[in-house]
Design a protein around this motif. Structure first.
Motif, short mmCIF file in Angstrom:
data_model
loop_
_atom_site.label_atom_id
_atom_site.label_comp_id
_atom_site.label_asym_id
_atom_site.label_seq_id
_atom_site.Cartn_x
_atom_site.Cartn_y
_atom_site.Cartn_z
N ILE A 1 -6.21 4.10 4.67
CA ILE A 1 -6.05 3.15 3.57
C ILE A 1 -6.17 1.72 4.13
O ILE A 1 -5.53 1.39 5.12
N SER B 1 2.56 1.81 -3.48
CA SER B 1 1.80 1.79 -4.75
C SER B 1 0.75 2.88 -4.81
O SER B 1 0.01 2.99 -5.78
N TYR B 2 0.66 3.70 -3.77
CA TYR B 2 -0.36 4.74 -3.72
C TYR B 2 0.32 6.02 -3.25
O TYR B 2 0.42 6.29 -2.07
N LYS C 1 -14.87 5.98 7.07
CA LYS C 1 -13.99 7.08 7.44
C LYS C 1 -13.84 7.13 8.95
O LYS C 1 -14.72 6.70 9.68
N VAL D 1 -12.30 2.77 -2.82
CA VAL D 1 -13.47 3.66 -2.87
C VAL D 1 -13.18 4.83 -3.81
O VAL D 1 -13.98 5.15 -4.69
N GLU D 2 -12.01 5.43 -3.64
CA GLU D 2 -11.63 6.54 -4.51
C GLU D 2 -11.53 6.07 -5.96
O GLU D 2 -12.01 6.74 -6.88
N PHE D 3 -10.93 4.89 -6.17
CA PHE D 3 -10.75 4.39 -7.53
C PHE D 3 -12.10 4.19 -8.22
O PHE D 3 -12.31 4.63 -9.35
N THR E 1 -6.42 -0.32 -6.68
CA THR E 1 -5.42 0.47 -5.94
C THR E 1 -5.58 0.29 -4.42
O THR E 1 -6.47 -0.44 -3.97
N ALA E 2 -4.76 0.99 -3.67
CA ALA E 2 -4.82 0.89 -2.21
C ALA E 2 -6.07 1.59 -1.66
O ALA E 2 -6.43 1.39 -0.52
N ASN E 3 -6.70 2.40 -2.49
CA ASN E 3 -7.89 3.14 -2.06
C ASN E 3 -9.06 2.82 -3.01
O ASN E 3 -9.38 3.63 -3.89
N ARG F 1 -0.86 5.77 -9.03
CA ARG F 1 0.02 4.65 -9.33
C ARG F 1 1.18 5.04 -10.24
O ARG F 1 2.09 4.25 -10.49
N ARG G 1 -10.04 8.76 5.37
CA ARG G 1 -10.13 7.32 5.14
C ARG G 1 -8.75 6.71 5.33
O ARG G 1 -7.82 7.04 4.60
N ARG H 1 -13.84 7.52 -9.02
CA ARG H 1 -13.21 8.27 -10.13
C ARG H 1 -13.42 7.54 -11.46
O ARG H 1 -13.63 8.17 -12.49
N ASP I 1 0.83 -1.21 0.00
CA ASP I 1 0.00 0.00 0.00
C ASP I 1 0.86 1.26 0.00
O ASP I 1 0.61 2.21 -0.74
N LEU J 1 -20.76 4.76 -1.12
CA LEU J 1 -19.45 4.21 -0.76
C LEU J 1 -18.58 5.25 -0.05
O LEU J 1 -18.06 5.01 1.03
N ASP J 2 -18.43 6.42 -0.68
CA ASP J 2 -17.51 7.42 -0.14
C ASP J 2 -18.05 8.04 1.14
O ASP J 2 -17.36 8.10 2.15
N GLN J 3 -19.30 8.50 1.11
CA GLN J 3 -19.87 9.17 2.30
C GLN J 3 -20.70 8.24 3.16
O GLN J 3 -21.13 8.62 4.24
N ARG K 1 -4.96 -6.19 -7.10
CA ARG K 1 -4.70 -4.82 -6.66
C ARG K 1 -5.16 -3.79 -7.69
O ARG K 1 -4.74 -2.64 -7.66
N GLY K 2 -6.04 -4.25 -8.59
CA GLY K 2 -6.51 -3.37 -9.66
C GLY K 2 -7.28 -2.16 -9.18
O GLY K 2 -7.39 -1.17 -9.90
N ARG L 1 -9.22 18.30 -9.68
CA ARG L 1 -7.79 17.97 -9.64
C ARG L 1 -7.01 19.09 -8.97
O ARG L 1 -7.31 20.26 -9.15
N ARG M 1 -11.53 21.75 -1.02
CA ARG M 1 -11.79 20.49 -1.74
C ARG M 1 -12.22 19.36 -0.85
O ARG M 1 -12.94 18.47 -1.26
#
Lengths: 322, 231
Positions: free
Chosen positions: A291, A83-84, A296, B66-68, B62-64, A95, A289, B71, A80, B124-126, B59-60, B195, A282
């Protein structure tokens, strides 16, 4: 200034292994380790380059260990942590750094130290770190993007390093710069930020025992994507304060310009202490969260290091000085 | 997001119609099914990544994750919105009039991914924390702008049927569906603002949107000039 009183049980200088012998042993271990990895890698051609990992020897335990962390703060995995990453010098995707920093060769590395100090000059990475014992520091890492990790850094106290250059009375702040190299850091070809990346600390923040120059994690040499060979770690501040791949350290009397503050001063202040009470345009900073977790959790003031660092900001309006 | 019936104020009779409404009409029997499959492909890919993560520790995501996921769905919502907006420009540039028969399908798929994107944000996020969501909408401009895009798209999705065109009339329907331009602009802005720093990727999307709008604007003018007999 830390004054050291010698006591009888202290190890005297003569009992310590002569430095040259010590260095030779280290060099031997390093060569042996590298050779071993090299042979292993040669036998496994499919192994990605970033999987080559070099362990440090003699990393000292400190008071900041995995065990000293609260029970609900388990370590994040090596996978983790590596890779993040936010390291825009290697691309803006999470990534991207792992992929694009694979071929980055950090060594040889030179750091310029200048400004308000008695002993300015250029110093190699090895000479910068050699006089200091490597310490393990398990810290929470809170990104301004409202995610967090727990990372076992390997590093040296920033204060001890800075003192060697004998900062003068004019040194109210210390400024840092990342390498600027469009060939080696392809992300710099896009002007996402005004390169090179710049960060800074007030002198008392830099001298705080929590501040370290990290040279590795999980007992191993710093992976390129995490800021090889040397980066700053200040765990009570948002992650972007932890400038990576440092090539310049400058002591100065005025507050240094910092990259994200230059890009959006309304969003990123100089101090950037983790503060759930100061909202960001933002991200709500009330929660984060971790990881590896789905839900949260509440963000703590100074990322849970209030006891240690709140005193640095006594009398300051942290809503103004965010 | 328009319908086979009436487009851009042109009476239905002058619109492109199926070459022959027989079983061999290629748009109905070949093009549309292919488009369906292509439109569902991103969702299938996401489904695979989720399954791979849950079952095989892939691991497709990613480590996060929910964010992946959030997005990924947002990316595809914007892409399909631009694809739906590209129908008229494609018709203009290639002369393939049958293209307009894909517009409703593409528009509704854009809306489908928008709904998934919002669902992943809310669920998921909130995790259905409505007070946090409301604070996000009023405090964070990029989310406010994103919500504007969604609010523009909801009535368009609802009135996408032939029944609704009849009910409100072709002219009104066309006027209403111009809201898709506001949604497109808001969606591009949402991405740029989301962004950190000024990044290239969202600007490419905004550039595509601008190009599509330009083609739309120029074409009627060009046609008018051409229609005039030379003096």
């Amino acid at each position: 200034m830390l004054i050291k009183n010698r006591i009888a049980s202290d190890v005297s200088g003569s009992e310590i292994t002569p430095k040259t012998v010590f260095d030779n042993r280290r060099a031997f271990l390093k060569t042996a380790a590298l050779t071993g990895i090299g042979l292993a890698a040669a036998g496994l051609p499919s192994l990605p380059a970033y999987a080559a990992r070099t362990p440090f020897s003699g990393v000292q335990k400190t008071q900041w260990t995995a065990k000293s962390m609260p029970e609900n703060d388990p370590l994040n995995t090596y996978e983790d942590i590596t890779s993040y990453n936010n390291f825009y010098e290697f691309g803006t995707g999470k990534r991207d750094p792992q992929e694009n920093a694979q071929d980055f060769k950090p060594l040889p590395w030179e750091i310029t130290v200048d400004g308000a100090c008695a002993k300015p000059g250029k110093i190699s990475f090895e000479d910068l770190t050699k006089p200091h014992a490597l310490e393990e520091r398990v810290y929470r890492h809170r990104c301004v993007e409202a995610w967090s990790m727990v990372i076992p850094w390997v590093g040296i106290p920033l204060a001890a390093v800075l003192k060697r250059f004998e900062p003068t009375a004019d040194a109210k702040y210390v400024a840092f710069e990342t390498l600027m190299d469009l060939e080696r850091m392809p992300g710099q070809r896009q002007r996402v930020l005004n390169w090179p990346y710049k960060e800074g600390l007030r002198m008392d923040e830099a001298m705080h025992p929590l501040s370290i120059l990290a040279v590795g994690l999980y007992g191993e040499v710093m992976p390129n994507q995490n800021g090889a060979p040397v980066r700053l770690v200040t765990p009570w501040k948002y992650g972007f304060k932890g400038i990576k791949s440092i090539v310049r350290i400058k002591f100065q009397s005025e507050m240094p310009a910092t990259s994200w503050n230059e890009a959006a001063s309304r969003e990123y202040g100089f101090y950037s202490n983790v503060n759930p009470a100061v909202t960001h345009p933002r991200w709500s900073q009330e929660t984060e969260r971790r990881i590896g977790e789905l839900f949260k959790r509440k963000t703590l003031p100074f990322n849970g290091y209030a006891e240690e660092v709140a005193g640095l900001y006594q009398g300051m309006d942290l809503r103004k000085w965010f | 997001m328009a319908v086979d019936g009436a487009l851009n104020g042109v009476p239905a009779a002058e619109q492109a119609r199926p070459a022959r409404k027989t079983k061999r009409d290629p748009v109905t029997w070949i093009v549309k099914p292919v488009v369906w499959v292509l439109c569902l492909a991103p969702l299938a890919w996401l489904g695979w990544l989720v399954a791979d993560t849950l079952l095989f520790h892939g691991r497709g995501l990613t480590a996060n994750p929910v964010e992946f996921i959030n997005r990924f769905l947002g990316d595809w919502a914007l892409r399909f919105l631009l694809i739906a907006l590209a129908v008229t420009p494609v018709k203009v540039l290639t002369g393939w009039k049958q293209a307009v028969r894909l517009r409703r399908l593409l528009g509704l798929f854009a809306f489908f991914y928008v709904v998934l994107h919002i669902s992943s944000y809310v669920g998921l996020d909130q995790f259905f924390n409505w007070s946090a969501i409301w604070k996000d909408i009023i405090k964070r401009w990029y989310i406010t702008v994103g919500m504007v895009a969604v609010l523009c798209l909801i009535p368009l999705a609802v009135t996408s049927t032939k029944g609704w065109i009849k009910r409100i009339g072709g002219k009104n329907w066309n006027r209403l569906h111009k809201a898709v331009y506001i949604a497109g602009a808001a969606a591009c802005l949402h991405f740029i603002m989301m962004r950190k720093g000024l990044q290239v990727e969202p600007l490419i999307y905004a550039g595509v949107f601008a190009a599509l709008m330009l083609i739309r604007t120029i074409e009627p003018i060009r046609r008018r000039f051409r229609a005039r007999p030379a003096a």
